[in-house]
Design a protein around this motif. Structure first.
Motif, PDB file in Angstrom:
ATOM      1  N   ALA A  48    -106.277 -33.638  -6.250  1.00 51.59           N
ATOM      2  CA  ALA A  48    -105.731 -34.851  -5.638  1.00 51.59           C
ATOM      3  C   ALA A  48    -104.598 -34.524  -4.676  1.00 51.59           C
ATOM      4  O   ALA A  48    -104.530 -35.058  -3.562  1.00 51.59           O
ATOM      5  N   ALA A  49    -103.698 -33.634  -5.098  1.00 52.30           N
ATOM      6  CA  ALA A  49    -102.543 -33.281  -4.263  1.00 52.30           C
ATOM      7  C   ALA A  49    -102.981 -32.622  -2.957  1.00 52.30           C
ATOM      8  O   ALA A  49    -102.430 -32.906  -1.882  1.00 52.30           O
ATOM      9  N   GLU A  50    -103.978 -31.738  -3.043  1.00 50.92           N
ATOM     10  CA  GLU A  50    -104.468 -31.074  -1.831  1.00 50.92           C
ATOM     11  C   GLU A  50    -105.077 -32.098  -0.877  1.00 50.92           C
ATOM     12  O   GLU A  50    -104.852 -32.046   0.331  1.00 50.92           O
ATOM     13  N   PHE A  51    -105.820 -33.033  -1.416  1.00 51.75           N
ATOM     14  CA  PHE A  51    -106.446 -34.078  -0.604  1.00 51.75           C
ATOM     15  C   PHE A  51    -105.384 -34.964   0.051  1.00 51.75           C
ATOM     16  O   PHE A  51    -105.498 -35.333   1.222  1.00 51.75           O
ATOM     17  N   LEU A  52    -104.338 -35.297  -0.718  1.00 49.17           N
ATOM     18  CA  LEU A  52    -103.303 -36.219  -0.227  1.00 49.17           C
ATOM     19  C   LEU A  52    -102.251 -35.529   0.626  1.00 49.17           C
ATOM     20  O   LEU A  52    -101.486 -36.200   1.326  1.00 49.17           O
ATOM     21  N   GLY A  53    -102.169 -34.220   0.554  1.00 51.71           N
ATOM     22  CA  GLY A  53    -101.165 -33.496   1.319  1.00 51.71           C
ATOM     23  C   GLY A  53     -99.764 -33.645   0.767  1.00 51.71           C
ATOM     24  O   GLY A  53     -98.785 -33.611   1.521  1.00 51.71           O
ATOM     25  N   THR A  54     -99.640 -33.789  -0.563  1.00 48.75           N
ATOM     26  CA  THR A  54     -98.306 -33.908  -1.156  1.00 48.75           C
ATOM     27  C   THR A  54     -97.680 -32.528  -1.329  1.00 48.75           C
ATOM     28  O   THR A  54     -98.364 -31.501  -1.308  1.00 48.75           O
ATOM     29  N   GLU A  55     -96.372 -32.520  -1.514  1.00 53.42           N
ATOM     30  CA  GLU A  55     -95.666 -31.303  -1.915  1.00 53.42           C
ATOM     31  C   GLU A  55     -95.791 -31.230  -3.425  1.00 53.42           C
ATOM     32  O   GLU A  55     -95.057 -31.898  -4.161  1.00 53.42           O
ATOM     33  N   HIS A  56     -96.754 -30.443  -3.909  1.00 55.09           N
ATOM     34  CA  HIS A  56     -97.106 -30.512  -5.327  1.00 55.09           C
ATOM     35  C   HIS A  56     -96.388 -29.456  -6.151  1.00 55.09           C
ATOM     36  O   HIS A  56     -96.238 -28.307  -5.736  1.00 55.09           O
ATOM     37  N   HIS A  57     -95.961 -29.882  -7.347  1.00 55.48           N
ATOM     38  CA  HIS A  57     -95.260 -29.000  -8.282  1.00 55.48           C
ATOM     39  C   HIS A  57     -96.003 -29.049  -9.618  1.00 55.48           C
ATOM     40  O   HIS A  57     -96.152 -30.115 -10.212  1.00 55.48           O
ATOM     41  N   GLU A  58     -96.449 -27.893 -10.086  1.00 56.69           N
ATOM     42  CA  GLU A  58     -97.210 -27.811 -11.328  1.00 56.69           C
ATOM     43  C   GLU A  58     -96.383 -27.097 -12.392  1.00 56.69           C
ATOM     44  O   GLU A  58     -95.899 -25.985 -12.175  1.00 56.69           O
ATOM     45  N   ILE A  59     -96.226 -27.740 -13.534  1.00 58.52           N
ATOM     46  CA  ILE A  59     -95.404 -27.208 -14.619  1.00 58.52           C
ATOM     47  C   ILE A  59     -96.313 -26.795 -15.774  1.00 58.52           C
ATOM     48  O   ILE A  59     -97.245 -27.519 -16.138  1.00 58.52           O
ATOM     49  N   HIS A  60     -96.030 -25.629 -16.351  1.00 56.47           N
ATOM     50  CA  HIS A  60     -96.751 -25.169 -17.542  1.00 56.47           C
ATOM     51  C   HIS A  60     -95.789 -25.106 -18.730  1.00 56.47           C
ATOM     52  O   HIS A  60     -94.597 -24.834 -18.559  1.00 56.47           O
ATOM     53  N   PHE A  61     -96.316 -25.356 -19.918  1.00 55.98           N
ATOM     54  CA  PHE A  61     -95.483 -25.227 -21.113  1.00 55.98           C
ATOM     55  C   PHE A  61     -96.334 -24.668 -22.248  1.00 55.98           C
ATOM     56  O   PHE A  61     -97.565 -24.698 -22.194  1.00 55.98           O
ATOM     57  N   THR A  62     -95.670 -24.161 -23.250  1.00 63.38           N
ATOM     58  CA  THR A  62     -96.377 -23.637 -24.418  1.00 63.38           C
ATOM     59  C   THR A  62     -96.238 -24.620 -25.575  1.00 63.38           C
ATOM     60  O   THR A  62     -95.318 -25.456 -25.604  1.00 63.38           O
ATOM     61  N   VAL A  63     -97.137 -24.486 -26.529  1.00 64.89           N
ATOM     62  CA  VAL A  63     -97.050 -25.326 -27.726  1.00 64.89           C
ATOM     63  C   VAL A  63     -95.716 -25.087 -28.429  1.00 64.89           C
ATOM     64  O   VAL A  63     -95.075 -26.030 -28.917  1.00 64.89           O
ATOM     65  N   GLU A  64     -95.265 -23.836 -28.452  1.00 64.31           N
ATOM     66  CA  GLU A  64     -93.990 -23.507 -29.097  1.00 64.31           C
ATOM     67  C   GLU A  64     -92.823 -24.230 -28.413  1.00 64.31           C
ATOM     68  O   GLU A  64     -91.915 -24.745 -29.085  1.00 64.31           O
TER      69      GLU A  64
END
Length: 538
Positions: free
Chosen positions: A270-286
């Motif tokens: 979606a972000a690539e299509f919309l041309g947003t400045e996209h930020h992706e966050i990852h987290f662990t279960v811990e």
């Protein structure tokens, strides 16, 4: 926008009230103020500056002796200033100030004139009025202490140990000492039999676009929560178009256990299509487990789905705030309005489907809206929700029920919302995002999150503890080890009986498995299976 606390009555130590208000300092990290009325009543405000950054400090004084504190945004404030309040002199440029002048002009009968998300208290000598917005986007609690003083607060934590009893302030109501609670919001859709409005896809699209436009009102940076689901993707698409008109670029944010989490994959598309400045966050279960207590303290509930989804939301909100964003758009509400949760397809009849959509909208303040407001506000971040705009609700809820039911469209939920934005000549979203099946946020961040969280909780609670749960917690007794752990953490912070009574469990109807995860419904497709039905026509 802020946190408010008002104590109506004499004799409360101002320094203590200031300390109680400071328990909500996360809601308003920019400024904290207190005002003592002549009769001894006290108002406090923790401010998050979004409109009128220089002169909009609160409490705000009216023309005469009335003072006001407000949490939220009034989107039609300029229109009110230019029309019914044109004879009034304003001390600030803040959207909040119109509230106290409307009170001076119309007395108690002005709440329906406000287009916005709000909770406020006005004290005028020995008179006062408190009110909450139509569906409860902004939180508000009220309580009574042993001296008969009445308290109003944005969060329970500021009053729970001060009042002998307290409760959630009902949305769509105002309260005065003389009238008690008065319901001012009485929309036509609350007549459950009145679902006969002709389907108008253009009206759905136009009212949602306008609802989003209003919520971009800000003097600080605005971002969007982009899970890659239909609802957040639509608000992102609309916002991106509107900001582009002013040559501004939208910042979008998603979170998941890793890059392959269902939500992160869809959000990237979606972000690539919309041309947003996209930020992706990852987290662990811990990392998620480590902040369980913080999340329950801030969200002020032990509801399972709220906690499960509140954890990744907490981590994401921190990342957004760290980027300097103060306002975000979020996609709550569409599933309630259009019957988008997977269990809706099991509704026994059209009338029961319609009844459930209305009830879910009315009860959102007990679950999704707690998370949508309190978790971002734990980091001084305000969430705005276009799908709960009053005009959009009026346009969407009263549409003929059969037009909203998934069974009408081969099992596709929220079909008419998708179709309203299926504009091939100028597409809002990629087809695979526009027609993606409903995925609950706590599932979409990665299926292992809920599965491993349940396992963790099972390791923290003994069989004996669960067996004694009904005696330990007679109200809303937990029936699983996960529920028991959340209830125990909640009880540590909020041991009062009144606190437990503010919580309503979110339970899906019409399915055997009562777990609130969308994956508990037999209609849920496995990750990676496409469900594009864009060719179905209306």
């Amino acid at each position: 926008m802020s946190g408010l606390l008002a104590v109506i009555g004499k004799g409360k130590d101002p320094q203590l009230v200031k300390e109680l208000s400071a328990r909500m300092s996360h809601r308003g990290p920019d400024e904290s103020d207190l005002h003592i009325m002549e009769n001894g009543s006290i108002m406090c405000h923790e401010s998050l500056s979004i409109i009128d950054l220089k002169s909009g400090k609160q409490p705000i004084k009216g023309t005469n002796k009335a003072w006001m504190v407000h949490d939220g945004e009034i989107y039609n404030y300029q229109e009110l200033k230019d029309t019914v309040l044109k004879e009034h002199s304003f001390r600030t440029k803040s959207d909040s100030e119109v509230i106290v002048h409307l009170y001076e002009e119309f007395g108690h009968k002005f709440c329906n004139m406000l287009d916005g998300d709000f909770a406020f208290v006005i004290i005028d000598g020995d008179n006062y009025i408190a009110a909450r917005d139509a569906v409860g986007v902004k939180p508000l609690y009220y309580g009574l202490d042993e001296r008969g003083r009445i308290y109003f607060s944005s969060e329970m934590k500021s009053i729970s140990d001060q009042c002998k009893s307290f409760s959630t302030f009902p949305p769509g109501h105002y309260y005065t000492g003389k009238t008690g609670f008065v319901k001012y919001y009485n929309p036509e859709y609350e007549d459950h039999s009145n679902a006969s409005q002709k389907l108008d896809l253009d009206l759905i699209r136009e009212t949602l676009v306008e609802a989003t436009r209003k919520r971009l009102m800000s003097e600080v940076p605005v971002g969007v929560l982009l899970s890659g689901g239909l609802d957040s993707s639509l608000t992102s698409a609309i916002a991106a178009r509107l900001l582009k008109e002013n040559s501004e670029k939208l910042h979008s944010f998603s979170i998941g256990l890793d890059a392959d989490a269902p939500d992160n994959k869809a959000a990237r598309a979606a972000a690539e299509f919309l041309g947003t400045e996209h930020h992706e966050i990852h987290f662990t279960v811990e990392e998620g487990v480590e902040i369980l207590e913080k999340v329950i303290y801030h969200i002020e509930t032990y509801d399972i789905i709220s906690v499960r989804s509140g954890v990744p939301m907490y981590l994401l909100s921190k990342a957004i705030a760290d980027k300097g964003i103060k306002v975000i758009l979020s996609g709550e509400g569409a599933d309630e309005v259009f019957g988008g949760h997977l269990y809706f397809r099991n509704a026994p009849s059209a009338q029961e489907f319609q009844d459930e959509t209305i009830e879910r909208v009315q009860k959102m303040f007990t679950a999704d809206l707690l998370r949508a407001d309190k978790i971002p506000m734990a980091h001084g971040l305000e969430a705005r929700i276009p799908f709960l705009d009053k005009e959009f609700l009026e346009a969407a809820i009263r549409i003929k029920t059969e037009e909203k039911q998934p069974k009408t469209y081969d099992g596709i939920e929220k079909y008419i919302l998708r179709k309203a934005f299926d504009t091939p000549e100028n597409p809002y979203l990629p087809q695979e995002v526009l027609w993606r099946q409903k995925e609950q946020f706590s599932d979409g961040v990665g299926y292992n999150w809920v599965d491993e969280l349940i396992d963790y909780c099972a390791g923290q609670v003994s069989d004996e503890q669960l067996a004694g749960a009904s005696a330990e917690f007679p109200y809303n007794s937990p029936t699983t080890k996960e529920a028991y752990l959340y209830r125990s953490i909640f009880h540590k912070f909020y041991p009062q009986v009144s606190a437990a009574h503010t919580v309503r469990k979110w339970i899906p109807r019409w399915q055997e498995n009562q777990d609130p995860s969308g994956r508990a419904n037999a209609a849920h497709v496995k990750a990676g299976v496409e469900t594009s039905k864009a060719g179905v026509t209306v």
